[in-house]
Design a protein around this motif. Sequence first.
Motif: not given
Length: 328
Positions: A3, A5, A15, A18, A57-58, A60, A91, A95, A99
């Motif tokens: 993804a 991330r 970003a 990951t 955060r974190p 995607n 986002s 997520d 991804a």
Amino acid sequence: MKAIRIVDTDNGTSADITDMEIADLSDGNVVIRSQYSSLNFKDALAITGKGKIARKRPLNAGIDVAGVVEESDDDRFAPGDEVVVTGWFLSETRDGGLAEYVRVPGDLVIKRPDGLSLWETMALGTAGFTAGMAIKRMEDNFQTPADGPVLVTGATGGVGMFAVDLLARRGYEVTAVSRKADAEGDFLKKLGATNVITPDALDLEGKPLGKPVYAGAIDSVGADLLANICAQIQPYGNVAAIGLAGGPKLSTTVMPFILRGVSLLGVHSVECPQAWREQIWAQLAGEHKPAHLQTIAAETVGLAEVFGVCDKIMAGENTGRTVVDINA
């Protein structure tokens, strides 16, 4: 799973691609194996760290996704179904679609509309959907092609290009507004614009009302340009506001609204009601499918190429829509 991330660092947000576990995705009862996503201005802001799109955060990246249901605890969807999710705070607080897998509540999901492939749904993505929603709001408020010409500002942006195409396909006379009028005028006319002008052509030098030239408008700029547009709309015309590229402040008077009956319509596609959403997607897949979809979405990239495209978007060097093939 892989993804893009977004994470916090000592130098702000960053970003990267990951590896992570599906179990660590945002909560939901439908797991989608992603096939395609797309790149919008919001994605570029999030991935480059130049905008605080990801509010936690974190997280995607990717505000859009199209793919195949992998698992579902929602009776409306079964493994193998082809589905689409746009908006709904992907986002931002959930997520997103850049991804290999996405997990969301079933209420956020719609089945792929008949008439569109999964690639085509992401060629449209939030940009095409927002243009479709703006036109729906205008036509729900009695806008018709017979009323006269309609302005589209930010015409070389994602929403703008689709707005030009969709309006022309419905029979509207379209005047495209762009600072790239000289360089991109022929391209915009290919999409269906009758005229192409620069924003300076709409400047009223502070006057509260101008000659009522245009029957309506779809505006992605806001600020002074939106104020000038409202002051040049014919009686009972509609202006759909979809963006704020020029800034969030609007300095105008009530005169266009009370002396000409002009309507300023807000377009918030992120939380568009599901009934509207299904109707708009059905139109985009059917009789109002963009005539120049392949021309507008001329680029398809893999996850690793997303970062370079986002840099171009932020630099104003990218024209046209970019689809992301998650498995490329």
